[in-house]
Design a protein around this motif. Structure first.
Motif, short mmCIF file in Angstrom:
data_model
loop_
_atom_site.label_atom_id
_atom_site.label_comp_id
_atom_site.label_asym_id
_atom_site.label_seq_id
_atom_site.Cartn_x
_atom_site.Cartn_y
_atom_site.Cartn_z
N LEU A 1 0.83 -1.20 0.00
CA LEU A 1 0.00 0.00 0.00
C LEU A 1 0.87 1.26 0.00
O LEU A 1 0.58 2.23 -0.72
CB LEU A 1 -0.94 0.00 1.21
CG LEU A 1 -1.95 1.14 1.30
CD1 LEU A 1 -2.88 1.11 0.10
CD2 LEU A 1 -2.74 1.03 2.58
N GLY A 2 1.94 1.24 0.75
CA GLY A 2 2.87 2.36 0.77
C GLY A 2 3.54 2.56 -0.58
O GLY A 2 3.71 3.68 -1.05
N SER B 1 1.03 4.04 -3.02
CA SER B 1 0.83 5.45 -2.71
C SER B 1 2.01 6.30 -3.19
O SER B 1 1.82 7.38 -3.76
CB SER B 1 0.64 5.65 -1.21
OG SER B 1 -0.49 4.97 -0.76
N LEU B 2 3.22 5.81 -3.00
CA LEU B 2 4.40 6.53 -3.45
C LEU B 2 4.42 6.64 -4.97
O LEU B 2 4.72 7.70 -5.52
CB LEU B 2 5.66 5.82 -2.94
CG LEU B 2 6.99 6.47 -3.30
CD1 LEU B 2 7.09 7.85 -2.67
CD2 LEU B 2 8.14 5.58 -2.85
N ALA C 1 1.83 6.65 -6.95
CA ALA C 1 0.78 7.60 -7.33
C ALA C 1 1.23 9.03 -7.13
O ALA C 1 0.97 9.90 -7.99
CB ALA C 1 -0.49 7.33 -6.53
N MET C 2 1.94 9.31 -6.05
CA MET C 2 2.43 10.67 -5.82
C MET C 2 3.49 11.05 -6.85
O MET C 2 3.45 12.17 -7.39
CB MET C 2 3.01 10.78 -4.41
CG MET C 2 1.96 10.82 -3.33
SD MET C 2 2.65 11.11 -1.69
CE MET C 2 3.05 9.44 -1.19
N THR D 1 1.79 11.73 -10.16
CA THR D 1 1.10 13.02 -10.16
C THR D 1 2.08 14.16 -10.40
O THR D 1 1.81 15.06 -11.21
CB THR D 1 0.37 13.24 -8.82
OG1 THR D 1 -0.57 12.17 -8.63
CG2 THR D 1 -0.35 14.57 -8.79
#
Length: 59
Positions: free
Chosen positions: A12-13, A16-17, A19-20, A23
């Motif tokens: 999950l981490g 998330s990383l 995705a950031m 972006t």
């Protein structure tokens, strides 16, 4: 904490990383919000006849 829970949290981490980072890359490639300047001379109109040829007028 079980091993399965730790693996899920790590995944999950990482997601998330990713995705950031994605972006940030998209914002930089998009021009950081740069908008083109508006021409200082607006096209004139005579009734409903434009100052430019109809083939170049965009809606």
């Amino acid at each position: 904490m079980s091993v399965a829970m730790a693996v899920v949290l790590i995944l999950l981490g990482l997601v998330s990383l990713a995705a950031m980072i994605g972006t940030v890359v998209l914002v930089i490639r998009d021009g950081r919000g740069h908008t083109p300047v508006e021409p200082s001379v607006r096209p004139w109109m005579a009734g409903n006849l434009p100052s430019r040829p109809y083939s170049t007028v965009r809606l």
